[in-house]
Design a protein around this motif. Structure first.
Motif, PDB file in Angstrom:
ATOM      1  N   VAL A 507       4.395  22.615 -46.625  1.00 27.91           N
ATOM      2  CA  VAL A 507       3.842  21.399 -47.222  1.00 27.91           C
ATOM      3  C   VAL A 507       2.662  21.716 -48.128  1.00 27.91           C
ATOM      4  O   VAL A 507       2.308  20.931 -49.008  1.00 27.91           O
ATOM      5  N   ARG A 508       2.094  22.882 -47.950  1.00 28.02           N
ATOM      6  CA  ARG A 508       0.964  23.320 -48.782  1.00 28.02           C
ATOM      7  C   ARG A 508       1.415  23.741 -50.180  1.00 28.02           C
ATOM      8  O   ARG A 508       0.621  23.816 -51.107  1.00 28.02           O
ATOM      9  N   GLN A 509       2.730  24.036 -50.317  1.00 30.86           N
ATOM     10  CA  GLN A 509       3.309  24.517 -51.569  1.00 30.86           C
ATOM     11  C   GLN A 509       2.501  25.707 -52.108  1.00 30.86           C
ATOM     12  O   GLN A 509       1.967  25.676 -53.221  1.00 30.86           O
ATOM     13  N   PRO A 510       2.447  26.785 -51.320  1.00 34.60           N
ATOM     14  CA  PRO A 510       1.582  27.906 -51.698  1.00 34.60           C
ATOM     15  C   PRO A 510       2.168  28.739 -52.825  1.00 34.60           C
ATOM     16  O   PRO A 510       3.382  28.802 -53.016  1.00 34.60           O
ATOM     17  N   GLU A 511       1.287  29.403 -53.545  1.00 32.68           N
ATOM     18  CA  GLU A 511       1.726  30.393 -54.519  1.00 32.68           C
ATOM     19  C   GLU A 511       1.875  31.755 -53.852  1.00 32.68           C
ATOM     20  O   GLU A 511       2.664  32.585 -54.303  1.00 32.68           O
ATOM     21  N   ILE A 512       1.084  31.950 -52.781  1.00 32.46           N
ATOM     22  CA  ILE A 512       1.140  33.212 -52.050  1.00 32.46           C
ATOM     23  C   ILE A 512       1.393  32.884 -50.582  1.00 32.46           C
ATOM     24  O   ILE A 512       0.592  32.194 -49.956  1.00 32.46           O
ATOM     25  N   LEU A 513       2.504  33.357 -50.042  1.00 36.30           N
ATOM     26  CA  LEU A 513       2.867  33.112 -48.644  1.00 36.30           C
ATOM     27  C   LEU A 513       2.693  34.405 -47.863  1.00 36.30           C
ATOM     28  O   LEU A 513       3.291  35.433 -48.202  1.00 36.30           O
ATOM     29  N   ILE A 514       1.873  34.353 -46.813  1.00 37.08           N
ATOM     30  CA  ILE A 514       1.621  35.530 -45.986  1.00 37.08           C
ATOM     31  C   ILE A 514       2.272  35.325 -44.632  1.00 37.08           C
ATOM     32  O   ILE A 514       2.007  34.343 -43.935  1.00 37.08           O
ATOM     33  N   LEU A 515       3.134  36.258 -44.246  1.00 33.85           N
ATOM     34  CA  LEU A 515       3.856  36.195 -42.977  1.00 33.85           C
ATOM     35  C   LEU A 515       3.400  37.369 -42.117  1.00 33.85           C
ATOM     36  O   LEU A 515       3.741  38.516 -42.399  1.00 33.85           O
ATOM     37  N   ASP A 516       2.626  37.052 -41.092  1.00 27.93           N
ATOM     38  CA  ASP A 516       2.091  38.092 -40.215  1.00 27.93           C
ATOM     39  C   ASP A 516       2.944  38.162 -38.950  1.00 27.93           C
ATOM     40  O   ASP A 516       2.679  37.487 -37.960  1.00 27.93           O
ATOM     41  N   GLU A 517       4.039  38.956 -39.000  1.00 26.80           N
ATOM     42  CA  GLU A 517       4.979  39.093 -37.887  1.00 26.80           C
ATOM     43  C   GLU A 517       5.411  37.717 -37.380  1.00 26.80           C
ATOM     44  O   GLU A 517       5.381  37.426 -36.183  1.00 26.80           O
ATOM     45  N   ALA A 518       5.831  36.881 -38.320  1.00 22.93           N
ATOM     46  CA  ALA A 518       6.075  35.467 -38.025  1.00 22.93           C
ATOM     47  C   ALA A 518       7.267  35.227 -37.103  1.00 22.93           C
ATOM     48  O   ALA A 518       7.376  34.162 -36.510  1.00 22.93           O
ATOM     49  N   THR A 519       8.185  36.187 -36.970  1.00 19.97           N
ATOM     50  CA  THR A 519       9.359  35.976 -36.116  1.00 19.97           C
ATOM     51  C   THR A 519       9.437  36.991 -34.980  1.00 19.97           C
ATOM     52  O   THR A 519      10.480  37.105 -34.321  1.00 19.97           O
ATOM     53  N   ASN A 520       8.360  37.679 -34.738  1.00 22.54           N
ATOM     54  CA  ASN A 520       8.384  38.805 -33.802  1.00 22.54           C
ATOM     55  C   ASN A 520       8.756  38.407 -32.378  1.00 22.54           C
ATOM     56  O   ASN A 520       9.512  39.091 -31.699  1.00 22.54           O
TER      57      ASN A 520
END
Length: 603
Positions: A507-520
């Motif tokens: 919903v933030r509509q980011p230009e830069i998306l950071i995924l820090d082990e998001a599915t670990n």
């Protein structure tokens, strides 16, 4: 004098409302003056009761009263003086009430300022300061020590009023009999010195009380936060004993303070009563001293004694609160803490790349650097993944890019400009982070998703939830998007929390998306759903990912392999497999593990 040193610590706060403090003190002094002048009217009142036609004027105030009464009869004098006394009592109480209202308002405002300043400190100080501080102790300072500091400020103001009151009453005593006043001053001074000697350990036990409060706050914070671990390891009794020990330290410390403060009142009252009777006996034996003057002197002295006792109590109480004051003012102080510098350049969006050149960083005073001499570029619109064992420096690089920490050496460039030159808000507003350690607020699902963009419409929130594959399970709740999810989202499963966090990022509509082990930590089904959403989202932004499961980054444009804070390999998924280095070994290890698990499943 310790009180003066304490007042100096408060100067930044006192400067916020200087006229309020002045007004409070003036109201208190006028209340004391009104009371003192009213008491002196007992001299002409008693003389009128004796039937004397002339008032013996021993000071200018009584001279004014004598002229006002003129040739009135004894009965009329009695009525007028009684009205004067009543008016002085009424005025005194109105002033006391006004003083109390002003002081309550002032205390409330200062308490709010202290709490707000400390919370702003939490929001603006470098993240390294928070990492190196005990969270429980910080919460104790915010919740408890600010209240004790406000209490200390009230004591200081009352102490100033008390000193002024003693000066006013002392002046009135001097006008009645300077010889008796000197004797009284000597006696009260001696009592005050004895009280200070008996309570000299107050500051020491005040420090002990603050330390005990912090330890108890830490126990509460850790106990509540680690409740699952405590129960899983059957450590309830151990934690109960730790809590009880911390609680007993608080009990003992504050009990000592109460005992020290409690001794002031009876000790001071007994000695003051002896002094009062002694002065009365001396005055009675003096030749030429009128009975009305003696009685008025004793009455003023009787009203003065509680003020002296209050002065001693205030000094003891202030000594016990000095550690709280130091704790709060030290946390508010901005001169001894690290801060992230804000630049003036507004970040308008990534045009080319984020480049790190010879970047190094070490946490705190650790000699071992978390990352050393790192150089690479993250192109716009591409997916860059970091791979490596625990402690390799992956999360550190993310923190540096988000500017949670400042680089120790080297520079991070954004489209050729140093990152530190950009306004921090404008930079972070274009970034969204989805991490393994999800934090959700104890509010509704709608508000948690909208936290990524507070101005998001309901349609945008629902669209983000659908893209994150969260809308289906949200609608199964009876309250839907208005479902309250509890502390840290405890009413949701791990996969549900992850999808809410992803919706918050979308919903933030980011230009830069950071995924820090998001599915670990997710099962295969949840991982597949989230991976689908990430694949869709990554088409619209630049993605920086930390990957534990290598299968999730097969489509990454570039993969950077880290080991002990250094880059050891870099390339696409296929290129790294061909190099037969660390990445290839990690891939073979994970593939074997997955095969073993699959075989066991079908056995």
């Amino acid at each position: 004098m310790q009180e003066l040193k304490t007042i100096k610590k408060f100067l930044p706060l006192l400067k916020l409302y200087p006229w309020t403090i002045f007004g409070i003190v003036i109201l208190g002094l006028f209340a004391s003056l009104s009371e003192g002048l009213g008491i002196t009217l007992f001299i002409p009142l008693l003389q009128s009761l004796k039937g004397e036609s002339q008032v013996i004027a021993s000071n200018r105030w009584l001279s004014f009263v004598e002229r006002l009464l003129g040739d009135m009869s004894s009965g009329n004098q009695l009525i007028i003086i009684a009205l004067f006394i009543f008016a002085s009592i009424l005025l005194k109480n109105l002033l006391v009430y006004s003083n109390g209202v002003a002081l309550a308002w002032f205390n409330g405002r200062i308490g709010h300022r202290l709490r707000s300043s400390i919370f702003r400190q939490f929001l603006t100080v470098s993240y390294s300061f928070l990492e190196n501080s005990d969270s429980g102790k910080l919460m104790n300072t915010l919740a408890t020590e600010t209240w004790r500091t406000t209490q200390a400020l009230s004591i200081i103001i009352n102490l100033l009023i008390c000193l002024g009151t003693i000066a006013i009453f002392g002046s009135l005593l001097l006008l009645i009999s300077w010889q008796l006043t000197i004797a009284v001053a000597a006696g009260l001074g001696l009592i005050s010195i004895l009280v200070q000697l008996m309570t000299k350990k107050t500051r020491y036990w005040g420090q002990k009380a603050v330390a005990a409060n912090k330890d108890l706050a830490s126990r509460m914070w850790e106990g509540f936060g680690g409740m699952k671990v405590i129960r899983a390891f059957s450590m309830e009794e151990y934690e109960q004993q730790r809590f009880d020990r911390a609680s007993l330290k608080v009990l003992n410390s504050f009990l000592r303070l109460d005992l020290l403060a409690g001794i002031v009142n009876p000790f001071s009252e007994v000695l003051s009563a002896a002094l009062l009777l002694g002065i009365l006996a001396i005055a009675w034996r003096q030749d030429g001293t009128a009975l009305p003057s003696i009685l008025t002197f004793v009455f003023i002295l009787y009203r003065l004694q509680p003020k002296v006792k209050q002065l001693d109590l205030s000094r003891v109480a202030l000594a016990s609160l000095i550690s709280s004051i130091e704790d709060v003012m030290s946390l508010i102080d901005t001169t001894n803490k690290p801060y992230i510098a804000w630049g003036n350049k507004i970040f308008g969006g990534l045009q080319q790349a984020i480049c790190l050149e010879s970047v190094s960083f070490a946490y705190g005073n650790l000699e071992q650097a978390a990352v050393k001499d790192i150089s690479f570029c993250i192109p716009k619109g591409k997916t860059t993944a970091f791979v490596g064992s625990s402690g390799a420096g992956k999360s550190t690089l993310i923190s540096l890019i988000c500017r949670l920490h400042e680089v120790s050496e080297g520079e991070i460039y954004v489209d050729g400009s140093p990152l530190r030159e950009f306004d921090l808000d404008s930079w972070r507003s274009r970034i969204a982070v989805v991490s393994q350690d999800i934090y959700l607020f104890a509010t509704t699902i709608r508000e948690n998703i909208a936290y990524g963009c507070p101005t998001a419409t309901n349609a945008e929130i629902v669209a983000a939830a659908k893209l994150a594959n969260a809308d289906e399970f949200i609608c199964q709740f009876s309250d839907g998007y208005n479902t309250k999810i509890g502390d840290r989202g405890m009413r949701l499963s791990g996969g549900q929390r992850q999808r809410i966090a992803l919706a918050r990022a979308i919903v933030r509509q980011p230009e830069i998306l950071i995924l820090d082990e998001a599915t670990n930590a997710l099962d295969s089904i949840c991982e597949h759903l989230i991976q689908e959403a990430l694949d869709t989202l990554s088409q619209k932004c630049t993605v920086i990912a930390i990957a534990h499961r290598l299968s999730t980054i097969e489509q990454a444009d570039q993969i950077i392999v880290l080991d002990r804070g250094k880059i050891i390999e870099q390339g696409s998924f296929e290129q790294l497999l061909e190099q037969q280095g660390l990445f290839a070994r990690l891939h073979r290890l994970q593939y074997r593990t997955m095969q073993t698990q699959a075989n066991q499943k079908y056995l």
